[in-house]
Scaffold this motif. Structure first.
Motif, PDB file in Angstrom:
ATOM      1  N   LYS A 196       0.827  -1.207   0.000  1.00  0.00           N
ATOM      2  CA  LYS A 196       0.000   0.000   0.000  1.00  0.00           C
ATOM      3  C   LYS A 196       0.859   1.253   0.000  1.00  0.00           C
ATOM      4  O   LYS A 196       0.583   2.222  -0.718  1.00  0.00           O
ATOM      5  CB  LYS A 196      -0.915   0.033   1.230  1.00  0.00           C
ATOM      6  CG  LYS A 196      -2.064  -0.923   1.173  1.00  0.00           C
ATOM      7  CD  LYS A 196      -2.887  -0.778   2.440  1.00  0.00           C
ATOM      8  CE  LYS A 196      -4.075  -1.706   2.453  1.00  0.00           C
ATOM      9  NZ  LYS A 196      -4.886  -1.526   3.672  1.00  0.00           N
ATOM     10  N   ILE A 197       1.917   1.261   0.795  1.00  0.00           N
ATOM     11  CA  ILE A 197       2.788   2.429   0.883  1.00  0.00           C
ATOM     12  C   ILE A 197       3.516   2.664  -0.440  1.00  0.00           C
ATOM     13  O   ILE A 197       3.549   3.783  -0.942  1.00  0.00           O
ATOM     14  CB  ILE A 197       3.772   2.280   2.069  1.00  0.00           C
ATOM     15  CG1 ILE A 197       2.999   2.474   3.371  1.00  0.00           C
ATOM     16  CG2 ILE A 197       4.929   3.268   1.953  1.00  0.00           C
ATOM     17  CD1 ILE A 197       3.787   2.186   4.611  1.00  0.00           C
ATOM     18  N   TYR A 198       4.080   1.613  -1.010  1.00  0.00           N
ATOM     19  CA  TYR A 198       4.770   1.789  -2.290  1.00  0.00           C
ATOM     20  C   TYR A 198       3.798   2.291  -3.355  1.00  0.00           C
ATOM     21  O   TYR A 198       4.106   3.226  -4.106  1.00  0.00           O
ATOM     22  CB  TYR A 198       5.444   0.496  -2.765  1.00  0.00           C
ATOM     23  CG  TYR A 198       6.063   0.724  -4.118  1.00  0.00           C
ATOM     24  CD1 TYR A 198       7.282   1.392  -4.219  1.00  0.00           C
ATOM     25  CD2 TYR A 198       5.395   0.385  -5.280  1.00  0.00           C
ATOM     26  CE1 TYR A 198       7.823   1.687  -5.463  1.00  0.00           C
ATOM     27  CE2 TYR A 198       5.932   0.679  -6.523  1.00  0.00           C
ATOM     28  CZ  TYR A 198       7.140   1.330  -6.600  1.00  0.00           C
ATOM     29  OH  TYR A 198       7.651   1.645  -7.836  1.00  0.00           O
ATOM     30  N   GLU A 243       1.583  12.116   5.872  1.00  0.00           N
ATOM     31  CA  GLU A 243       0.722  12.150   4.683  1.00  0.00           C
ATOM     32  C   GLU A 243       0.523  10.736   4.146  1.00  0.00           C
ATOM     33  O   GLU A 243      -0.579  10.355   3.742  1.00  0.00           O
ATOM     34  CB  GLU A 243       1.360  12.980   3.569  1.00  0.00           C
ATOM     35  CG  GLU A 243       1.515  14.451   3.847  1.00  0.00           C
ATOM     36  CD  GLU A 243       2.324  15.122   2.739  1.00  0.00           C
ATOM     37  OE1 GLU A 243       1.711  15.821   1.912  1.00  0.00           O
ATOM     38  OE2 GLU A 243       3.558  14.917   2.713  1.00  0.00           O
ATOM     39  N   LEU A 244       1.602   9.998   4.134  1.00  0.00           N
ATOM     40  CA  LEU A 244       1.581   8.634   3.616  1.00  0.00           C
ATOM     41  C   LEU A 244       0.677   7.742   4.461  1.00  0.00           C
ATOM     42  O   LEU A 244      -0.075   6.919   3.932  1.00  0.00           O
ATOM     43  CB  LEU A 244       3.005   8.098   3.592  1.00  0.00           C
ATOM     44  CG  LEU A 244       3.289   6.858   2.799  1.00  0.00           C
ATOM     45  CD1 LEU A 244       2.734   6.933   1.394  1.00  0.00           C
ATOM     46  CD2 LEU A 244       4.781   6.627   2.752  1.00  0.00           C
ATOM     47  N   ALA A 245       0.711   7.923   5.765  1.00  0.00           N
ATOM     48  CA  ALA A 245      -0.148   7.146   6.663  1.00  0.00           C
ATOM     49  C   ALA A 245      -1.620   7.405   6.346  1.00  0.00           C
ATOM     50  O   ALA A 245      -2.424   6.471   6.284  1.00  0.00           O
ATOM     51  CB  ALA A 245       0.156   7.489   8.120  1.00  0.00           C
ATOM     52  N   VAL A 277      -2.389   3.180   6.439  1.00  0.00           N
ATOM     53  CA  VAL A 277      -1.493   2.342   7.232  1.00  0.00           C
ATOM     54  C   VAL A 277      -1.266   3.071   8.554  1.00  0.00           C
ATOM     55  O   VAL A 277      -0.993   4.276   8.561  1.00  0.00           O
ATOM     56  CB  VAL A 277      -0.153   2.114   6.488  1.00  0.00           C
ATOM     57  CG1 VAL A 277       0.855   1.415   7.385  1.00  0.00           C
ATOM     58  CG2 VAL A 277      -0.391   1.318   5.214  1.00  0.00           C
ATOM     59  N   PRO A 278      -1.390   2.383   9.689  1.00  0.00           N
ATOM     60  CA  PRO A 278      -1.175   3.042  10.990  1.00  0.00           C
ATOM     61  C   PRO A 278       0.215   3.694  11.062  1.00  0.00           C
ATOM     62  O   PRO A 278       1.209   3.096  10.624  1.00  0.00           O
ATOM     63  CB  PRO A 278      -1.301   1.900  12.001  1.00  0.00           C
ATOM     64  CG  PRO A 278      -2.031   0.810  11.284  1.00  0.00           C
ATOM     65  CD  PRO A 278      -1.697   0.956   9.835  1.00  0.00           C
ATOM     66  N   MET A 279       0.255   4.897  11.597  1.00  0.00           N
ATOM     67  CA  MET A 279       1.502   5.664  11.663  1.00  0.00           C
ATOM     68  C   MET A 279       2.665   4.872  12.264  1.00  0.00           C
ATOM     69  O   MET A 279       3.773   4.928  11.726  1.00  0.00           O
ATOM     70  CB  MET A 279       1.249   6.965  12.444  1.00  0.00           C
ATOM     71  CG  MET A 279       2.369   7.939  12.397  1.00  0.00           C
ATOM     72  SD  MET A 279       2.653   8.500  10.708  1.00  0.00           S
ATOM     73  CE  MET A 279       4.297   9.133  10.897  1.00  0.00           C
ATOM     74  N   PRO A 280       2.477   4.117  13.347  1.00  0.00           N
ATOM     75  CA  PRO A 280       3.617   3.362  13.896  1.00  0.00           C
ATOM     76  C   PRO A 280       4.225   2.365  12.905  1.00  0.00           C
ATOM     77  O   PRO A 280       5.396   2.042  12.976  1.00  0.00           O
ATOM     78  CB  PRO A 280       3.031   2.636  15.111  1.00  0.00           C
ATOM     79  CG  PRO A 280       1.831   3.428  15.492  1.00  0.00           C
ATOM     80  CD  PRO A 280       1.292   3.986  14.204  1.00  0.00           C
TER      81      PRO A 280
END
Length: 92
Positions: A21-23, A36-38, A43-46
């Motif tokens: 998801k991040i990529y 921003e990406l979270a 996706v949870p920030m941690p």
């Protein structure tokens, strides 16, 4: 390919769901800060930093030397080659 197909392909080659998801969001939207990406990737920030560190080690994401840090996806053609190479290496 639509977004779901791209995520499935990334997972097929060894990325976990959050990493995929991040990529995908970085490739789609360009450079972003972790927060921003979270939000965009849900996706949870941690977990964002863990995933980014893994993606950097797999040569799929680069860190821009801005303050605060921003992250950018490596071009998909190159990133998929890097991922495929690592996947093949792990199979041996």
């Amino acid at each position: 390919m639509n977004g779901e197909e791209i995520l499935a392909a990334l997972k097929k080659f060894g990325l976990y769901s959050y990493q995929a998801k991040i990529y995908y969001k970085l490739a789609l939207h360009g450079p972003m800060k972790a927060r921003e990406l979270a939000v965009k990737s849900e996706v949870p920030m941690p977990r964002v930093y863990d995933c980014l560190q893994t993606l950097v080690s797999k040569n799929m994401v680069e860190v821009l030397l801005d303050a605060p840090k921003k992250f950018i996806a490596i071009q998909p053609e190159i990133a998929f080659k890097n991922l495929l190479f690592e996947h093949q290496k792990n199979l041996q």
